[in-house]
Design an enzyme around this catalytic site. Structure first.
Site, PDB file in Angstrom:
ATOM      1  N   GLU A 253     -17.061 -76.845 -18.101  1.00  0.00           N
ATOM      2  CA  GLU A 253     -16.653 -75.711 -18.943  1.00  0.00           C
ATOM      3  C   GLU A 253     -16.472 -74.443 -18.103  1.00  0.00           C
ATOM      4  O   GLU A 253     -17.302 -74.123 -17.251  1.00  0.00           O
ATOM      5  CB  GLU A 253     -17.725 -75.473 -20.017  1.00  0.00           C
ATOM      6  CG  GLU A 253     -17.367 -74.346 -20.960  1.00  0.00           C
ATOM      7  CD  GLU A 253     -18.353 -74.219 -22.104  1.00  0.00           C
ATOM      8  OE1 GLU A 253     -18.558 -75.206 -22.833  1.00  0.00           O
ATOM      9  OE2 GLU A 253     -18.924 -73.124 -22.260  1.00  0.00           O
TER      10      GLU A 253
ATOM     11  N   GLN B 175     -25.298 -77.849 -27.479  1.00  0.00           N
ATOM     12  CA  GLN B 175     -25.744 -76.626 -26.826  1.00  0.00           C
ATOM     13  C   GLN B 175     -26.578 -77.044 -25.615  1.00  0.00           C
ATOM     14  O   GLN B 175     -27.145 -78.155 -25.584  1.00  0.00           O
ATOM     15  CB  GLN B 175     -26.604 -75.827 -27.826  1.00  0.00           C
ATOM     16  CG  GLN B 175     -27.088 -74.490 -27.348  1.00  0.00           C
ATOM     17  CD  GLN B 175     -25.938 -73.595 -26.926  1.00  0.00           C
ATOM     18  OE1 GLN B 175     -25.422 -73.754 -25.826  1.00  0.00           O
ATOM     19  NE2 GLN B 175     -25.541 -72.672 -27.786  1.00  0.00           N
TER      20      GLN B 175
ATOM     21  N   HIS C 100     -11.322 -73.790 -26.439  1.00  0.00           N
ATOM     22  CA  HIS C 100     -12.246 -73.450 -27.519  1.00  0.00           C
ATOM     23  C   HIS C 100     -11.522 -72.431 -28.401  1.00  0.00           C
ATOM     24  O   HIS C 100     -10.667 -71.685 -27.919  1.00  0.00           O
ATOM     25  CB  HIS C 100     -13.523 -72.808 -26.983  1.00  0.00           C
ATOM     26  CG  HIS C 100     -14.314 -73.680 -26.053  1.00  0.00           C
ATOM     27  ND1 HIS C 100     -15.651 -73.481 -25.820  1.00  0.00           N
ATOM     28  CD2 HIS C 100     -13.972 -74.734 -25.295  1.00  0.00           C
ATOM     29  CE1 HIS C 100     -16.095 -74.391 -24.961  1.00  0.00           C
ATOM     30  NE2 HIS C 100     -15.089 -75.160 -24.614  1.00  0.00           N
TER      31      HIS C 100
ATOM     32  N   ARG D  40     -17.419 -71.588 -35.031  1.00  0.00           N
ATOM     33  CA  ARG D  40     -17.518 -70.339 -35.797  1.00  0.00           C
ATOM     34  C   ARG D  40     -17.464 -69.155 -34.846  1.00  0.00           C
ATOM     35  O   ARG D  40     -16.825 -68.153 -35.102  1.00  0.00           O
ATOM     36  CB  ARG D  40     -18.839 -70.292 -36.574  1.00  0.00           C
ATOM     37  CG  ARG D  40     -18.900 -69.087 -37.488  1.00  0.00           C
ATOM     38  CD  ARG D  40     -20.294 -68.802 -37.967  1.00  0.00           C
ATOM     39  NE  ARG D  40     -21.160 -68.317 -36.898  1.00  0.00           N
ATOM     40  CZ  ARG D  40     -22.398 -67.917 -37.063  1.00  0.00           C
ATOM     41  NH1 ARG D  40     -22.935 -67.976 -38.263  1.00  0.00           N
ATOM     42  NH2 ARG D  40     -23.123 -67.479 -36.052  1.00  0.00           N
TER      43      ARG D  40
ATOM     44  N   HIS E  67     -29.511 -74.670 -34.591  1.00  0.00           N
ATOM     45  CA  HIS E  67     -28.789 -73.403 -34.409  1.00  0.00           C
ATOM     46  C   HIS E  67     -29.674 -72.232 -34.832  1.00  0.00           C
ATOM     47  O   HIS E  67     -30.422 -72.342 -35.816  1.00  0.00           O
ATOM     48  CB  HIS E  67     -27.497 -73.417 -35.234  1.00  0.00           C
ATOM     49  CG  HIS E  67     -26.640 -72.228 -34.991  1.00  0.00           C
ATOM     50  ND1 HIS E  67     -26.627 -71.129 -35.817  1.00  0.00           N
ATOM     51  CD2 HIS E  67     -25.790 -71.949 -33.968  1.00  0.00           C
ATOM     52  CE1 HIS E  67     -25.780 -70.231 -35.331  1.00  0.00           C
ATOM     53  NE2 HIS E  67     -25.253 -70.708 -34.216  1.00  0.00           N
TER      54      HIS E  67
HETATM   55  P1  FAD Z   1     -21.072 -73.529 -37.530  1.00  0.00           P
HETATM   56  O1  FAD Z   1     -21.024 -74.993 -37.416  1.00  0.00           O
HETATM   57  O2  FAD Z   1     -20.167 -72.867 -38.492  1.00  0.00           O
HETATM   58  O3  FAD Z   1     -22.573 -73.132 -37.836  1.00  0.00           O
HETATM   59  C1  FAD Z   1     -22.998 -71.768 -37.796  1.00  0.00           C
HETATM   60  C2  FAD Z   1     -24.286 -71.617 -38.585  1.00  0.00           C
HETATM   61  O4  FAD Z   1     -23.989 -71.698 -39.982  1.00  0.00           O
HETATM   62  C3  FAD Z   1     -25.319 -72.729 -38.336  1.00  0.00           C
HETATM   63  O5  FAD Z   1     -26.587 -72.159 -38.461  1.00  0.00           O
HETATM   64  C4  FAD Z   1     -25.058 -73.732 -39.442  1.00  0.00           C
HETATM   65  O6  FAD Z   1     -26.203 -74.494 -39.767  1.00  0.00           O
HETATM   66  C5  FAD Z   1     -24.646 -72.807 -40.590  1.00  0.00           C
HETATM   67  N1  FAD Z   1     -23.651 -73.409 -41.468  1.00  0.00           N
HETATM   68  C6  FAD Z   1     -22.563 -74.117 -41.119  1.00  0.00           C
HETATM   69  N2  FAD Z   1     -21.827 -74.469 -42.188  1.00  0.00           N
HETATM   70  C7  FAD Z   1     -22.467 -73.950 -43.259  1.00  0.00           C
HETATM   71  C8  FAD Z   1     -22.201 -73.943 -44.637  1.00  0.00           C
HETATM   72  N3  FAD Z   1     -21.088 -74.526 -45.156  1.00  0.00           N
HETATM   73  N4  FAD Z   1     -23.096 -73.295 -45.468  1.00  0.00           N
HETATM   74  C9  FAD Z   1     -24.191 -72.674 -44.965  1.00  0.00           C
HETATM   75  N5  FAD Z   1     -24.498 -72.664 -43.628  1.00  0.00           N
HETATM   76  C10 FAD Z   1     -23.642 -73.280 -42.805  1.00  0.00           C
HETATM   77  N6  FAD Z   1     -19.006 -69.271 -28.784  1.00  0.00           N
HETATM   78  C11 FAD Z   1     -17.903 -68.495 -28.507  1.00  0.00           C
HETATM   79  O7  FAD Z   1     -17.833 -67.350 -28.962  1.00  0.00           O
HETATM   80  N7  FAD Z   1     -16.887 -68.988 -27.729  1.00  0.00           N
HETATM   81  C12 FAD Z   1     -16.917 -70.239 -27.202  1.00  0.00           C
HETATM   82  O8  FAD Z   1     -15.986 -70.666 -26.512  1.00  0.00           O
HETATM   83  C13 FAD Z   1     -18.057 -71.072 -27.476  1.00  0.00           C
HETATM   84  N8  FAD Z   1     -18.126 -72.342 -27.014  1.00  0.00           N
HETATM   85  C14 FAD Z   1     -19.195 -73.144 -27.362  1.00  0.00           C
HETATM   86  C15 FAD Z   1     -19.222 -74.468 -26.919  1.00  0.00           C
HETATM   87  C16 FAD Z   1     -20.294 -75.304 -27.251  1.00  0.00           C
HETATM   88  C17 FAD Z   1     -20.284 -76.723 -26.791  1.00  0.00           C
HETATM   89  C18 FAD Z   1     -21.374 -74.785 -28.026  1.00  0.00           C
HETATM   90  C19 FAD Z   1     -22.544 -75.663 -28.367  1.00  0.00           C
HETATM   91  C20 FAD Z   1     -21.345 -73.480 -28.472  1.00  0.00           C
HETATM   92  C21 FAD Z   1     -20.267 -72.635 -28.144  1.00  0.00           C
HETATM   93  N9  FAD Z   1     -20.191 -71.318 -28.601  1.00  0.00           N
HETATM   94  C22 FAD Z   1     -19.097 -70.536 -28.286  1.00  0.00           C
HETATM   95  C23 FAD Z   1     -21.277 -70.734 -29.383  1.00  0.00           C
HETATM   96  C24 FAD Z   1     -21.034 -70.883 -30.913  1.00  0.00           C
HETATM   97  O9  FAD Z   1     -19.844 -70.239 -31.280  1.00  0.00           O
HETATM   98  C25 FAD Z   1     -22.221 -70.255 -31.626  1.00  0.00           C
HETATM   99  O10 FAD Z   1     -23.382 -71.009 -31.427  1.00  0.00           O
HETATM  100  C26 FAD Z   1     -21.997 -69.975 -33.122  1.00  0.00           C
HETATM  101  O11 FAD Z   1     -23.053 -69.131 -33.555  1.00  0.00           O
HETATM  102  C27 FAD Z   1     -21.976 -71.224 -33.983  1.00  0.00           C
HETATM  103  O12 FAD Z   1     -20.797 -71.917 -33.868  1.00  0.00           O
HETATM  104  P2  FAD Z   1     -20.596 -73.323 -34.630  1.00  0.00           P
HETATM  105  O13 FAD Z   1     -19.190 -73.681 -34.451  1.00  0.00           O
HETATM  106  O14 FAD Z   1     -21.633 -74.282 -34.223  1.00  0.00           O
HETATM  107  O15 FAD Z   1     -20.838 -72.807 -36.123  1.00  0.00           O
END
Ligand code: FAD
Length: 292
Positions: free
Chosen positions: A20, A182, A80, A110, A155
């Site tokens: 990455e 993560q 991403h 997200r 998370h």
């Molecule tokens: P989600 O899956 O949407 O989850 C976010 C939170 O909301 C979680 O606590 C989940 O339990 C909760 N949730 C999800 N869906 C619902 C629902 N329908 N109702 C209620 N609660 C819900 N960040 C960046 O800014 N740029 C990047 O390029 C980037 N790359 C990443 C790559 C990897 C492999 C990882 C693991 C993380 C990366 N991140 C990046 C960080 C990530 O964007 C953050 O951790 C963010 O806070 C959560 O993203 P997510 O897509 O997992 O969110």
């Protein structure tokens, strides 16, 4: 080059290794990153990925960087893409551009909220959660392979591990073809998480994300931000090496090597390396694992 859909790579039954990178802020940073990429290309990764930044200029750089890596370095490159600060129309425009550039893999997230607004708030007409973005991508005219992010230690915003796992099930149902974790430093967390995910009927590959500790300040700060626990044994070894950068590096590489070796022995489908745009630590881990 004709890029591969990463989801298909897992069917070969061989570990899928990936690196990455993040878009640098300056032209000089880009030059240095392309030197890193040339060094890491020798390790023959299955794919590389480029993070999505919070600010407008870094966002444009993601599309530029991911396209250049695929075109110039000839590596399958994944972009991403986060929900932060973009409307549906803007996201659709970015997906169009990625498709035009021949990118076929997108990691929908997200995203983290901006520092001055710690609670995530979607823009009007934007998405609240990653599963909505995944659904949007698959309902549209594109044909991307989409993984999703997952969190062995839960998370940081999740109400509970169970609630977080339910969110993950939603992402897989929406079309996440594999998952990248993560960063974590204790394999027990990953192994327990995979078991819980399998118990929740999540059958897709779960690739562990590994970041070796290469500094006493930077990596622990990132780990804290990510909600990743540094085990006392590792922390003790890092503390004992503090003040000697080469020793800290050696401790981090040794720990990450042991993690990777055990994970692969225990059936992990590959390793995703968080490189921080540098090559030496990843190259030394490869050397330790494969003599490469
Ligand atoms: P989600 O899956 O949407 O989850 C976010 C939170 O909301 C979680 O606590 C989940 O339990 C909760 N949730 C999800 N869906 C619902 C629902 N329908 N109702 C209620 N609660 C819900 N960040 C960046 O800014 N740029 C990047 O390029 C980037 N790359 C990443 C790559 C990897 C492999 C990882 C693991 C993380 C990366 N991140 C990046 C960080 C990530 O964007 C953050 O951790 C963010 O806070 C959560 O993203 P997510 O897509 O997992 O969110």
């Amino acid at each position: 080059m004709l890029a591969m859909k990463i989801g298909d790579l897992f069917r070969r039954g061989e570990p899928v290794f990936s690196f990455e990178f993040s878009p640098p802020k300056t032209d000089k940073g880009f030059e240095s990153l392309f030197r890193t990429i040339a060094e890491l290309k020798r390790l023959d990764p299955s794919f590389v990925s480029v993070t999505w930044g919070a600010g407008g200029s870094t966002r444009r750089k993601t599309v530029e960087l991911v396209s250049r890596i695929q075109r110039e370095a000839g590596l399958t490159a994944m972009a991403h893409l986060t929900c932060v600060g973009s409307t549906r129309e803007e996201i659709a425009g970015i997906l169009d551009r990625l498709r035009e550039e021949g990118i076929v893999n997108v990691l929908p997230l997200r995203g983290d909220p901006p520092k001055d607004q710690p609670d995530f708030r979607p823009v009007p007409g934007g998405f609240r959660f990653a599963n909505e973005l995944i659904e949007f991508i698959h309902a549209g005219p594109w044909d991307f392979c989409t993984p999703a992010a997952c969190y062995p230690e839960t998370h940081t915003d999740a109400a509970s591990p169970e609630a977080d796992l339910k969110s993950l099930v939603r992402k897989v149902r929406a079309g996440a073809q594999f998952l990248i974790t993560q960063l974590f430093f204790d394999n027990a967390d990953y192994l327990a998480f995979v078991e819980r995910a399998r118990g929740a009927d999540i059958g897709v590959p779960i690739v562990p994300g590994i970041m070796p500790i290469t500094s006493t300040v930077n990596v622990p700060r990132i780990a804290k931000m990510c909600g990743s626990r540094v085990p006392a044994e590792l922390q003790g070894a890092v503390d004992a090496a503090a003040g000697d950068a080469a020793r800290v590096d050696a401790v981090g590489v040794e720990w990450a090597t042991l993690q990777c070796r055990e994970l692969l022995e225990r059936g992990a489908p590959g390793i995703h390396f968080y490189t921080l745009n540098r090559s030496p630590a990843t190259r030394r881990i490869y050397q330790n694992l494969f003599g490469a």
